[in-house]
Motif scaffolding. Structure first.
Motif, PDB file in Angstrom:
ATOM      1  N   ASP A  38      -2.822  -3.270  -2.834  1.00  0.00           N
ATOM      2  CA  ASP A  38      -3.587  -2.248  -3.542  1.00  0.00           C
ATOM      3  C   ASP A  38      -3.462  -2.561  -5.029  1.00  0.00           C
ATOM      4  O   ASP A  38      -2.449  -3.116  -5.471  1.00  0.00           O
ATOM      5  CB  ASP A  38      -2.998  -0.866  -3.225  1.00  0.00           C
ATOM      6  CG  ASP A  38      -3.900   0.281  -3.645  1.00  0.00           C
ATOM      7  OD1 ASP A  38      -4.997   0.027  -4.178  1.00  0.00           O
ATOM      8  OD2 ASP A  38      -3.498   1.429  -3.447  1.00  0.00           O
ATOM      9  N   GLU A  78       0.862  -1.188   0.000  1.00  0.00           N
ATOM     10  CA  GLU A  78       0.000   0.000   0.000  1.00  0.00           C
ATOM     11  C   GLU A  78       0.896   1.234   0.000  1.00  0.00           C
ATOM     12  O   GLU A  78       1.795   1.339   0.834  1.00  0.00           O
ATOM     13  CB  GLU A  78      -0.890  -0.014   1.246  1.00  0.00           C
ATOM     14  CG  GLU A  78      -1.723   1.219   1.473  1.00  0.00           C
ATOM     15  CD  GLU A  78      -2.683   1.504   0.344  1.00  0.00           C
ATOM     16  OE1 GLU A  78      -2.516   2.564  -0.295  1.00  0.00           O
ATOM     17  OE2 GLU A  78      -3.601   0.688   0.099  1.00  0.00           O
ATOM     18  N   SER A 130      -8.874  -1.686  -3.708  1.00  0.00           N
ATOM     19  CA  SER A 130      -8.724  -0.518  -4.569  1.00  0.00           C
ATOM     20  C   SER A 130      -9.996   0.308  -4.574  1.00  0.00           C
ATOM     21  O   SER A 130     -11.092  -0.219  -4.406  1.00  0.00           O
ATOM     22  CB  SER A 130      -8.414  -0.937  -6.004  1.00  0.00           C
ATOM     23  OG  SER A 130      -8.103   0.209  -6.773  1.00  0.00           O
ATOM     24  N   MET A 138      -1.576   2.527   5.394  1.00  0.00           N
ATOM     25  CA  MET A 138      -0.672   1.434   5.766  1.00  0.00           C
ATOM     26  C   MET A 138      -0.515   1.363   7.285  1.00  0.00           C
ATOM     27  O   MET A 138      -0.602   0.284   7.872  1.00  0.00           O
ATOM     28  CB  MET A 138       0.691   1.609   5.104  1.00  0.00           C
ATOM     29  CG  MET A 138       1.720   0.570   5.542  1.00  0.00           C
ATOM     30  SD  MET A 138       1.391  -1.118   4.982  1.00  0.00           S
ATOM     31  CE  MET A 138       2.199  -1.056   3.389  1.00  0.00           C
TER      32      MET A 138
END
Length: 126
Positions: free
Chosen positions: A56, A11, A85, A17
């Motif tokens: 992601d 990420e 996402s 994160m």
């Protein structure tokens, strides 16, 4: 004796994160972090076993989570993968046996997703 599964999170949004790391570690997992494709590959080729990948889809430097998962599966064919996402201009290319969550998502749903994919702290990881 039980062991803690290693989850690699990829990420590039630092705040997200940081939140993911705290919550997923609180759920009993060990977290390895990577902000991009290249660093994620270093973890995948490293000494610590990776028990699951959360990535992601939109990553920096023209690489995608789709590509990362495909590469990860070429290294570890049975690696559980969770994609996250908000938007991706690419067509989905999910690897078999993976899950996908749209942003915004509940972190508890990601943790349940890990369990649904067979990754959980406990005797299975001896």
């Amino acid at each position: 004796m039980s062991s803690t599964p290693n989850v690699l999170i990829v990420e590039d949004e630092k705040l997200l994160m940081d939140i993911l790391v705290v919550e997923i570690e609180d759920a009993g997992f060990n977290v390895l972090q990577a902000p991009d494709y290249e660093e994620a590959l270093q973890h995948l080729g490293g000494e610590a076993p990776i028990n699951a990948l959360i990535t992601d889809i939109r990553l920096p430097r023209w690489r995608s989570g789709w590509e990362l998962a495909e590469k990860a599966r070429s290294i570890q064919p049975d690696l559980p993968v969770i994609y996250v996402s908000g938007f991706s201009p690419e067509q989905p290319r999910q690897v078999a046996g993976s899950l996908r969550f749209a942003k915004p998502y509940q972190i508890s749903a990601l943790i349940q997703g890990l369990r649904d994919l067979g990754v959980a702290p406990g005797p299975a990881y001896v």
